[in-house]
Design a protein around this motif. Structure first.
Motif, short mmCIF file in Angstrom:
data_model
loop_
_atom_site.label_atom_id
_atom_site.label_comp_id
_atom_site.label_asym_id
_atom_site.label_seq_id
_atom_site.Cartn_x
_atom_site.Cartn_y
_atom_site.Cartn_z
N LEU A 1 1.19 8.00 5.55
CA LEU A 1 1.65 6.90 4.70
C LEU A 1 0.61 5.78 4.63
CD1 LEU A 1 5.39 6.75 5.82
CD2 LEU A 1 4.59 7.21 3.49
N MET A 2 -0.08 5.54 5.75
CA MET A 2 -1.12 4.52 5.77
C MET A 2 -2.32 4.94 4.91
SD MET A 2 -0.91 3.60 9.85
CE MET A 2 -2.53 2.80 9.91
N ASP B 1 11.08 -1.66 7.10
CA ASP B 1 10.80 -0.82 5.94
C ASP B 1 9.54 0.00 6.22
OD1 ASP B 1 9.25 -0.41 3.23
OD2 ASP B 1 11.36 -0.68 2.68
N LEU B 2 9.67 1.32 6.18
CA LEU B 2 8.57 2.20 6.55
C LEU B 2 7.37 2.06 5.62
CD1 LEU B 2 7.49 4.41 8.41
CD2 LEU B 2 8.71 6.09 7.01
N ASP B 3 7.60 2.02 4.32
CA ASP B 3 6.50 1.91 3.36
C ASP B 3 5.78 0.57 3.50
OD1 ASP B 3 6.86 4.44 2.23
OD2 ASP B 3 8.43 3.71 0.89
N GLU B 4 6.55 -0.50 3.69
CA GLU B 4 5.93 -1.81 3.86
C GLU B 4 5.12 -1.89 5.15
OE1 GLU B 4 5.69 -4.50 1.85
OE2 GLU B 4 6.51 -3.14 0.33
N MET B 5 5.64 -1.24 6.21
CA MET B 5 4.91 -1.25 7.48
C MET B 5 3.62 -0.45 7.35
SD MET B 5 4.60 -2.33 10.50
CE MET B 5 6.19 -3.20 10.56
N ALA B 6 3.65 0.67 6.64
CA ALA B 6 2.43 1.46 6.44
C ALA B 6 1.38 0.63 5.71
CB ALA B 6 2.76 2.73 5.68
N LYS B 7 1.82 -0.12 4.70
CA LYS B 7 0.90 -0.98 3.95
C LYS B 7 0.33 -2.07 4.84
CE LYS B 7 0.67 -3.92 -0.17
NZ LYS B 7 1.43 -4.47 -1.32
N LYS B 8 1.18 -2.69 5.64
CA LYS B 8 0.74 -3.75 6.54
C LYS B 8 -0.29 -3.23 7.53
CE LYS B 8 2.51 -6.75 10.23
NZ LYS B 8 3.71 -7.15 11.01
N LEU B 9 -0.04 -2.07 8.11
CA LEU B 9 -0.95 -1.50 9.09
C LEU B 9 -2.26 -1.07 8.43
CD1 LEU B 9 1.57 0.57 11.23
CD2 LEU B 9 0.36 -1.50 11.93
N ALA B 10 -2.17 -0.55 7.21
CA ALA B 10 -3.39 -0.17 6.49
C ALA B 10 -4.28 -1.38 6.23
CB ALA B 10 -3.03 0.52 5.19
N LEU B 11 -3.66 -2.53 5.99
CA LEU B 11 -4.40 -3.76 5.74
C LEU B 11 -5.01 -4.31 7.02
CD1 LEU B 11 -2.02 -5.56 3.22
CD2 LEU B 11 -4.39 -4.92 2.77
N ALA C 1 -5.70 -2.54 9.79
CA ALA C 1 -6.60 -1.55 10.38
C ALA C 1 -6.52 -1.52 11.90
CB ALA C 1 -8.04 -1.80 9.93
N PRO C 2 -5.50 -0.85 12.46
CA PRO C 2 -5.40 -0.72 13.93
C PRO C 2 -6.66 -0.08 14.51
CG PRO C 2 -3.42 0.12 12.83
CD PRO C 2 -4.44 -0.13 11.75
N GLU C 3 -6.89 -0.33 15.78
CA GLU C 3 -8.09 0.19 16.44
C GLU C 3 -8.16 1.71 16.31
OE1 GLU C 3 -10.31 0.05 20.82
OE2 GLU C 3 -8.50 -1.14 20.44
N GLY C 4 -9.30 2.20 15.83
CA GLY C 4 -9.49 3.64 15.68
C GLY C 4 -9.13 4.18 14.31
N TRP C 5 -8.58 3.33 13.45
CA TRP C 5 -8.13 3.80 12.13
C TRP C 5 -8.90 3.07 11.03
CZ3 TRP C 5 -6.06 2.38 7.49
CH2 TRP C 5 -5.46 3.39 6.73
N PRO C 6 -9.25 3.73 9.94
CA PRO C 6 -9.07 5.17 9.72
C PRO C 6 -10.11 5.99 10.48
CG PRO C 6 -10.19 4.20 7.84
CD PRO C 6 -9.84 3.05 8.77
N ARG C 7 -9.77 7.22 10.80
CA ARG C 7 -10.73 8.09 11.51
C ARG C 7 -11.79 8.59 10.54
NH1 ARG C 7 -6.17 10.88 10.68
NH2 ARG C 7 -5.21 10.33 12.64
N ASP C 8 -13.00 8.71 11.02
CA ASP C 8 -14.06 9.24 10.17
C ASP C 8 -14.13 10.76 10.31
OD1 ASP C 8 -15.39 9.79 12.58
OD2 ASP C 8 -16.60 7.97 12.47
N GLN C 9 -15.07 11.37 9.60
CA GLN C 9 -15.15 12.84 9.57
C GLN C 9 -15.48 13.40 10.94
OE1 GLN C 9 -14.39 14.67 6.76
NE2 GLN C 9 -14.42 16.40 8.19
#
Length: 307
Positions: free
Chosen positions: A299-300, A123-133, A135-143
């Protein structure tokens, strides 16, 4: 990829290489080696099929190359998305590289990751939520990283202003096309740029023909991000007026998630979008377009605002 000599990357990427991807900025060629081993472990029979390379430059200022590639393989190993699903994938990748002295030192790469996740049966939406939680290396990017992504390899002035030409000017044509669509939202003028039945391939399962369907796609993004402010960061191309041209345009945008649409209910989150669009231009009109943007990352960003 074919011979699985992954460490060959150390010879073709500089030690201090910068790679901008869905998750931000990846530094150094050893990080690329690590990520490649991860991918071959998750897809043991993976194949990368080189579809096209658009290039410009020389060995003094450096070579700019836009690689369009198709990835195919079976998910028979653990990946960052979870256990093996034993599902097959067939996805598009576009990578814009800059090299000097036979070493790539800068890359902007986009995978059709949203499509891959769906092909894996997830599920794409569930995966985006999981990855947002997680926090893969480098994410989220800063300004700072976002500004670096947008400005890396971006000319101070568009090429058609620095070096105008009398014949068909690809740089001027492509930039005017983006301006007409994204700034002016002048869909009536699209026939000036696009062949009526042109073919389009984009993120997720978006593949179609014709201007009418293209307008629907663009409108869906504009409805979701009504204040979307897009800029063209870089354009280069190859070809001739008699044979046609292939162009690569890298672009980036910021918009507020104020409209209910393809990315769910409104969050008012300010979102970073960036993409690479390749065109085949024949007789002064676009006959084919390939486009990827950071859809999973978008999505993340939205999922993070809901957590």
């Amino acid at each position: 990829w074919e011979d699985r000599e992954v460490e060959y990357i150390l010879k073709t990427y500089s030690n201090s290489s910068q790679v901008f991807d869905d998750y931000g900025l990846q530094l150094g060629n050893h990080k690329i080696v690590e990520d490649t081993h991860h991918t071959t472990g998750a897809f043991s029979n993976i194949r990368l099929i080189a579809d096209e390379v658009i290039w410009a430059g020389d060995d003094e200022i450096g070579f700019h190359t836009s690689h369009r590639t198709i990835i195919r393989g079976t998910n028979d190993g653990v990946s960052k998305y979870g256990p093996a699903t034993n599902k097959d994938i067939d996805i598009l990748v576009i990578a814009n590289c800059v090299s000097l002295g036979n070493k790539i030192f800068l890359e902007h790469v986009l995978y059709n990751t949203s499509s891959m996740i769906c092909q894996l049966g997830l599920d794409l939406d569930e995966m985006a939520k999981k990855l947002a939680l997680s926090a893969p290396e480098g994410w989220p990017r800063d300004q700072v990283i976002w500004d670096g992504l947008r400005n890396s390899a971006r000319p101070e002035k568009p090429i058609h202003i620095i070096s105008p030409i009398n014949d068909f000017d690809v740089d001027k044509f492509v930039r005017k096309c983006f301006e007409t669509v994204w700034k002016e939202k002048n869909f009536r003028a699209l026939s000036s740029f696009y062949f009526d039945n042109f073919s389009f391939q984009g993120p997720k399962d978006r593949a179609f023909s014709g201007i009418t369907t293209y307008i629907d796609f663009i409108s869906s993004l504009m409805t979701t991000f009504p204040d979307l402010d897009l800029q063209v960061d870089e354009v280069y191309w190859m070809g001739s007026e008699s044979e046609g041209y292939l162009s690569s345009a890298r672009w980036s945008a910021v918009g507020t998630h104020r409209g209910k649409g393809v990315f769910g209910s409104t969050t008012n989150e300010v979102v970073q979008l960036w993409g690479i669009t390749q065109h085949q231009i024949v007789g002064g009109q676009i006959v084919k377009e390939w486009m990827l943007f950071n859809e999973l990352d978008v999505l993340m960003q939205i999922a993070k605002s809901r957590i």
